[in-house]
Design a protein around this motif. Structure first.
Motif, PDB file in Angstrom:
ATOM      1  N   ILE A 274       0.843  -1.198   0.000  1.00 48.40           N
ATOM      2  CA  ILE A 274       0.000   0.000   0.000  1.00 48.40           C
ATOM      3  C   ILE A 274       0.884   1.257   0.000  1.00 48.40           C
ATOM      4  O   ILE A 274       0.558   2.260  -0.623  1.00 48.40           O
ATOM      5  N   PRO A 322       0.036  -4.389  -3.394  1.00 46.27           N
ATOM      6  CA  PRO A 322      -1.140  -3.671  -2.896  1.00 46.27           C
ATOM      7  C   PRO A 322      -2.431  -4.365  -3.348  1.00 46.27           C
ATOM      8  O   PRO A 322      -2.499  -4.859  -4.470  1.00 46.27           O
ATOM      9  N   SER A 324      -6.934  -4.846  -1.929  1.00 44.34           N
ATOM     10  CA  SER A 324      -7.884  -4.431  -0.887  1.00 44.34           C
ATOM     11  C   SER A 324      -7.707  -5.265   0.376  1.00 44.34           C
ATOM     12  O   SER A 324      -8.175  -4.898   1.447  1.00 44.34           O
ATOM     13  N   ARG A 328      -2.647  -2.406   5.814  1.00 42.79           N
ATOM     14  CA  ARG A 328      -2.673  -0.940   5.666  1.00 42.79           C
ATOM     15  C   ARG A 328      -1.725  -0.293   6.654  1.00 42.79           C
ATOM     16  O   ARG A 328      -1.591  -0.797   7.773  1.00 42.79           O
ATOM     17  N   GLU A 331      -1.825  -0.560  10.703  1.00 44.21           N
ATOM     18  CA  GLU A 331      -2.264  -1.828  11.296  1.00 44.21           C
ATOM     19  C   GLU A 331      -1.248  -2.305  12.322  1.00 44.21           C
ATOM     20  O   GLU A 331      -0.049  -2.034  12.210  1.00 44.21           O
ATOM     21  N   THR A 346       4.339  -0.115   4.645  1.00 45.93           N
ATOM     22  CA  THR A 346       4.333  -1.505   4.162  1.00 45.93           C
ATOM     23  C   THR A 346       5.507  -1.778   3.231  1.00 45.93           C
ATOM     24  O   THR A 346       5.720  -2.918   2.816  1.00 45.93           O
TER      25      THR A 346
END
Ligand code: BES
Ligand code: ZN
Ligand code: ZN
Length: 501
Positions: A274, A322, A324, A328, A331, A346
């Motif tokens: 991401i 990346p 969905s 993120r 996290e 990330t």
């Protein structure tokens, strides 16, 4: 290319070209070369091509003439004698073999007397591995292959008397190291849609079968179920399946002895996740498994040379994408050690899969641990493209890495893991965060890993982000993966004393 030893009187030596070495601006030629010209090859001594050749490093010259079985002498420049070392020798030999291919020599003769005055430990071994490296090409995906690829076919080492003790062994080891390095380069150069984690695991399985290593792999479910949550956070959004590769080499008489454990970053593509990398920083990121590749290359050498030391490889492989379902920024994940980590970037994924693997390695009761990773761009900023960083909790390991590396032409330089850096990794919400500030990022990554090293185990972390990859072709080698690390690991295996660290 094959290497043969030909024990024959000088008059019978025959090859398309015979190799000799020349130091830059030296007053005298090397003794073996001088004597050979005086006794056998006045045509070489008299040739203007010899007088014109300066001996510059990486340059070569051909002397054409009238020898009965030898019509060409191929001179290899070694540069100034005062600067000479294993790096120069390897570069010169690699460039020379690329030159021999260009000229389509089928057989290359190398008189052992040519090595007189080349004061280097393991010079035959380095000669052979550098020759193999100089001829390395990666054309797996080219429809048209290089027509000259099969040249040279044979290297003949000429000697009038029996070769020195262990000569054949040195040649064999040089070949194994050359092949292991080429293999690591292939893995790095393969595109990420081919060399994915499953592919690497299958390669490891094949190698295990060939050489009798123990092989095991962990798949997505097992990694997650076992609680390697930091590792799992890297591949959560990837369509490509992860694999933790476990390879064990143990000589018969070493069963039960604590092994040297090698941990290799195997990110088959690092998009950043991401925290996506921008154009310019993303294109070469298939190289992010170069740590794992170097260890697989090293295992190839282990299989061929069988040193008397147990070695275990743990290679966490995954790609970082990346999606969905991806992790993120922000996290919090729980690592295998139980420590919680706030993942703020990330793109700092290497330390996440490595930290769990380091904790997990305690199950193998390591005598010592070395991890290899293309971990930070900051390491390239600090040291440039040709030097790797070493960080450690043990002076013995640090010196071992630096000295072993130096002796084979791979440079490592230390960075400190002082407690003052701990502040950088403090999180507001978790035990640790996965990034500090940009300034000092290579050290922060090392500090992060240090938190997960099993207690009282000597450890060294090698950040190979720079030297693992070469942007442009050089006279000594193709662009792309370099196989950096393989030769250092081979040297470490021959030097390390696992019972007395
Ligand atoms: N794989 C990269 C490091 C890298 C950069 C390797 C260039 C080879 C060449 C690593 O995962 C990464 O992205 N590191 C970040 C760390 C940062 C987010 C703290 C970096 O170097 O910017
Ligand atoms: Zn990254
Ligand atoms: Zn990475």
């Amino acid at each position: 290319m094959e290497f043969n030893i030909v024990v024959e009187p000088e008059a019978a030596w025959a090859a398309d070209a015979v190799i000799f070495f020349v130091f830059k601006d030296a007053e005298d030629y090397l003794p073996g070369f001088g004597n050979w010209m005086a006794s056998r090859a006045a045509w070489v001594a008299d040739s203007p091509a010899l007088a014109d050749f300066s001996g510059e490093l990486g340059k070569s010259a051909v002397v054409y003439g009238s020898g009965a079985n030898i019509r060409r002498v191929f001179l290899i420049g070694l540069g100034p004698q005062k600067d000479f070392g294993v790096e120069q020798f390897s570069q010169a030999v690699s460039a020379a073999f690329a030159g021999c291919r260009e000229l389509e020599f089928r057989t290359v003769g190398v008189p052992l007397v040519a090595f007189e005055g080349i004061v280097l430990e393991d010079r035959y071994e380095h000669f052979v591995s550098a020759a193999v490296s100089g001829l390395y090409t990666f054309d797996m995906f080219k429809s048209e292959k290089d027509k000259k690829k099969d040249f040279p076919e044979t290297v003949r080492f000429f000697t009038a008397e029996e070769p020195p003790e262990h000569f054949a062994e040195a040649v064999g080891k040089g070949e194994a190291v050359g092949m292991g390095t080429s293999y690591a380069r292939d893995l790095v150069n393969m595109p990420p849609n081919v060399a994915n984690p499953i592919y690497l695991a299958e390669e490891a399985r094949k190698m295990a079968k060939k050489y009798g290593f123990r092989f095991r792999q962990m798949k997505r479910k097992e990694i997650t179920d076992k609680g390697l949550g930091a590792y799992a956070s890297v591949f959560r959004g990837s369509a490509d399946e992860p694999r933790m590769i476990i390879l064990e080499y143990c000589p018969k008489d070493r069963e039960g002895q604590k092994p040297l454990v090698l941990v290799g970053k195997g990110v088959t593509f690092d998009s950043g996740g991401i925290s996506l990398k921008p154009t310019g920083a993303i294109e070469d990121m298939k190289c992010d498994m170069a740590g794992a590749a170097a260890i697989l290359g090293f295992f190839h050498v282990l299989g061929e040379t069988c040193p008397d030391i147990p070695v275990t490889a743990l290679l966490p492989c995954a790609d970082n994408m990346p999606d969905s379902t991806s992790t993120r920024p922000g996290e919090v994940v729980t690592s295998f050690s139980g420590k919680t980590i706030e993942v703020l970037n990330t793109d700092a994924e290497g330390r996440l899969l490595l930290c769990d693997t380091l904790s997990f390695s305690s199950q193998f009761e390591p005598a010592a641990i070395i991890d290899l990773a293309t971990l930070t761009g900051g390491c390239i900023v600090a040291f440039g493209w040709n030097v790797a960083a070493v960080m450690d909790n043990s002076k013995y390991m640090r010196n071992l890495v630096m000295e072993s590396g130096m002796s084979v032409g791979e440079r490592f330089w230390p960075m400190p893991l002082w407690d003052i850096y701990k502040e950088e990794l403090k999180s507001e919400v978790a035990d640790l965060k996965n990034v500090g500030s940009r300034e000092g990022m290579t050290i922060h990554a090392g500090m992060f890993l240090k938190e997960f090293v099993p207690e009282n185990v000597p450890w060294a972390h090698l950040d190979i982000a720079g030297p693992a990859w070469r942007k442009k072709k050089t006279p000594a080698g193709a662009a792309g993966g370099t196989g950096f690390g393989v030769r250092t690991l081979v040297e470490i295996a021959s030097r390390i004393d696992l019972e007395d660290i």
